[in-house]
Design an enzyme around this catalytic site. Structure first.
Site, PDB file in Angstrom:
ATOM      1  N   GLU A 287       9.591  -3.908 -10.127  1.00 42.86           N
ATOM      2  CA  GLU A 287       8.164  -3.805 -10.438  1.00 42.86           C
ATOM      3  C   GLU A 287       7.967  -3.297 -11.875  1.00 42.86           C
ATOM      4  O   GLU A 287       7.120  -3.805 -12.621  1.00 42.86           O
ATOM      5  CB  GLU A 287       7.474  -2.862  -9.456  1.00 42.86           C
ATOM      6  CG  GLU A 287       5.974  -2.719  -9.712  1.00 42.86           C
ATOM      7  CD  GLU A 287       5.291  -1.744  -8.771  1.00 42.86           C
ATOM      8  OE1 GLU A 287       4.068  -1.563  -8.907  1.00 42.86           O
ATOM      9  OE2 GLU A 287       5.977  -1.154  -7.908  1.00 42.86           O
ATOM     10  N   ARG A 288       8.752  -2.301 -12.262  1.00 43.91           N
ATOM     11  CA  ARG A 288       8.612  -1.751 -13.613  1.00 43.91           C
ATOM     12  C   ARG A 288       9.020  -2.758 -14.675  1.00 43.91           C
ATOM     13  O   ARG A 288       8.400  -2.833 -15.745  1.00 43.91           O
ATOM     14  CB  ARG A 288       9.430  -0.461 -13.722  1.00 43.91           C
ATOM     15  CG  ARG A 288       8.794   0.689 -12.958  1.00 43.91           C
ATOM     16  CD  ARG A 288       9.713   1.866 -12.742  1.00 43.91           C
ATOM     17  NE  ARG A 288       9.000   2.922 -12.008  1.00 43.91           N
ATOM     18  CZ  ARG A 288       9.568   3.956 -11.429  1.00 43.91           C
ATOM     19  NH1 ARG A 288      10.899   4.123 -11.512  1.00 43.91           N
ATOM     20  NH2 ARG A 288       8.842   4.853 -10.782  1.00 43.91           N
TER      21      ARG A 288
ATOM     22  N   GLY B 182     -12.191  -8.459 -35.770  1.00 41.94           N
ATOM     23  CA  GLY B 182     -13.494  -7.957 -36.159  1.00 41.94           C
ATOM     24  C   GLY B 182     -14.480  -7.955 -35.009  1.00 41.94           C
ATOM     25  O   GLY B 182     -14.111  -7.754 -33.843  1.00 41.94           O
TER      26      GLY B 182
ATOM     27  N   ALA C 294       0.840  -1.205   0.000  1.00 38.80           N
ATOM     28  CA  ALA C 294       0.000   0.000   0.000  1.00 38.80           C
ATOM     29  C   ALA C 294       0.869   1.245   0.000  1.00 38.80           C
ATOM     30  O   ALA C 294       1.452   1.605   1.025  1.00 38.80           O
ATOM     31  CB  ALA C 294      -0.928  -0.003   1.216  1.00 38.80           C
TER      32      ALA C 294
ATOM     33  N   THR D 256      -3.731  -3.448  -5.021  1.00 38.72           N
ATOM     34  CA  THR D 256      -3.867  -4.765  -5.630  1.00 38.72           C
ATOM     35  C   THR D 256      -3.876  -5.855  -4.559  1.00 38.72           C
ATOM     36  O   THR D 256      -3.035  -5.857  -3.666  1.00 38.72           O
ATOM     37  CB  THR D 256      -2.717  -5.007  -6.616  1.00 38.72           C
ATOM     38  OG1 THR D 256      -2.744  -3.997  -7.626  1.00 38.72           O
ATOM     39  CG2 THR D 256      -2.835  -6.381  -7.274  1.00 38.72           C
TER      40      THR D 256
ATOM     41  N   THR E 230       0.026   4.013  -2.829  1.00 32.36           N
ATOM     42  CA  THR E 230      -0.798   5.050  -3.442  1.00 32.36           C
ATOM     43  C   THR E 230      -1.912   5.526  -2.521  1.00 32.36           C
ATOM     44  O   THR E 230      -2.559   4.735  -1.839  1.00 32.36           O
ATOM     45  CB  THR E 230      -1.409   4.522  -4.752  1.00 32.36           C
ATOM     46  OG1 THR E 230      -0.361   4.074  -5.601  1.00 32.36           O
ATOM     47  CG2 THR E 230      -2.185   5.620  -5.457  1.00 32.36           C
TER      48      THR E 230
END
Length: 398
Positions: free
Chosen positions: A261-262, A358, A144, A178, A146
């Site tokens: 992480e990136r 399509g 945690a 997440t 953000t």
């Protein structure tokens, strides 16, 4: 033979592919609609050794390094899984590394490096209480960072922890977390000075702690099988022993672990692109219009060739940068470029793949539709495309 194409790593690919075929594909659509993957999947992945890839055996992992983790991520998606599945099943890849690195630092290693295989580090209290059970698949962790008013500006975090004897008292909120719904514990970034001071620490907060509330399940455009939550902290008392590393040292630790992480997100991006190329090629060979297979038309063939080229170029660059990170090189700028290159390739390829499918590509029954939705988060998570460009610009001396 490349560094990612050894006999051992080919076996790892085969193991991952078999896991996806047997344990994931028959159920993935149900998990998408349920909004989460079952806890039993974590235990199954752990028994196969997949959950512990990239973590030292001394802390309950399976060994290996960043490159092995990349192989697992890549193969899950290329075998028919999804980046949402990776996010749900491997959230510990962002929840645990800080604990492992801090334990290694206390026993003579270096913060951010691989944990030395020694008894002192392996017996670290946080390793025993959280790392081992999580890598065994019996616990789920989340990270945690953000907050509602703080996105990529980590230094501006306002969730604060005030020292009160042998506890911290935590107040604040987090969002877009997440695995926040299912997590048994949350590695939480808090300010241990005044709000927004940038003086950050990491605390492990257990679910069920009085004052710690897991809010509503957030409904998202993509990553449907990965649960996402809001968290709130109201006078939550967290033992000092749940602090990771020294007080006010977390900002550097968070920045150091952003690289892996990136690169994981970059891997998810190029792997999604590669999977969509495979799906589009198969569709264009089998689908006929006006009496001819789609693949017989030059326009379609050239579009597929361009898609394949973008995906393969992104894959090659991400592998090169990942190998340098695994070797210990300080390649912050290159990591940012790798993420942006892979995300751009993914965005272009999934869009074209859906177009080639399509009307069918617009249906939930089409795998390409899921990849189209899931791909959108990859340029946002772990630092937005714009933040990556700022890092690159800084590397240019601008």
């Amino acid at each position: 033979m490349t560094i990612l194409d050894t006999p051992e790593r080919r076996q790892l690919r085969e193991l991952t592919r078999a896991f996806v075929t047997r344990e994931v594909l028959p159920h993935l659509d149900d998990w998408e609609r349920a909004g989460e993957v079952p806890r039993s999947l974590h235990e199954t992945a752990a028994k196969l050794g997949l959950l512990g890839i990239g973590f030292p055996e001394s802390v309950g992992g399976s060994g290996g390094d960043l490159l092995d983790s990349i192989i697992v991520t890549e193969e899950i998606i290329r075998s028919g899984g999804s980046s949402g599945l990776v996010a749900a099943l491997f959230t510990h890849g962002i929840a645990l590394p800080h604990m492992v690195a801090a334990a290694g630092a206390r026993s003579g290693g270096t913060l951010g490096g691989r944990l030395p295989a020694d008894r002192n580090a392996a017996a670290d209290p946080l390793v025993e209480r959280y790392v081992r059970p999580t890598l065994a698949g019996t616990m789920i962790g989340a990270l945690a960072i953000t907050e509602p008013d703080v996105g990529s500006d980590v230094a501006a975090i306002r969730t604060c922890a005030r020292r009160d004897g042998d506890h911290y008292v935590v107040n604040g909120s987090k969002t877009y977390i997440t695995s926040g719904i299912r997590a048994d514990f949350v590695t939480t970034a808090v300010c241990t000075d005044f709000p927004g001071s940038g003086s950050l620490s990491l605390l492990v907060v257990d679910k069920g702690t009085p004052g710690f509330t897991v809010g509503r399940r957030l409904e998202k455009l993509g990553w449907h099988c990965s649960d996402t939550a809001e968290l709130s902290f109201s006078d939550v008392r967290v033992p000092v022993e749940n602090r990771i590393g020294e007080e006010s040292t977390a900002f550097l630790a968070i920045m150091q672990h952003f690289a892996t992480e990136r690169l994981s997100l970059a891997t998810q991006a190029y792997a999604t692109a590669q999977r969509c190329v495979d799906l589009a090629v198969r569709w264009c060979r089998d689908r006929s219009t006006f009496g001819r297979p789609l693949a017989s038309r030059q326009l379609v063939r050239h579009r597929l060739a361009e898609m394949h080229t973008r995906a393969e170029a992104a894959r090659a660059y991400v592998h090169e940068v990942a190998a340098r990170v695994a070797a210990g090189e300080p390649v912050v700028t290159e990591v940012a470029m790798a993420k942006n290159v892979a995300v751009a390739a993914c965005d272009q390829v999934v869009d074209q793949a859906l177009q080639l499918h399509g009307g069918f590509g617009y249906l939930r029954d089409a795998e390409v539709e899921r990849h189209y939705r899931d791909a959108r988060i990859l340029g946002i998570g772990g630092g937005t495309t714009e933040i990556m460009n700022e890092i690159v610009a800084k590397g240019l001396g601008l």
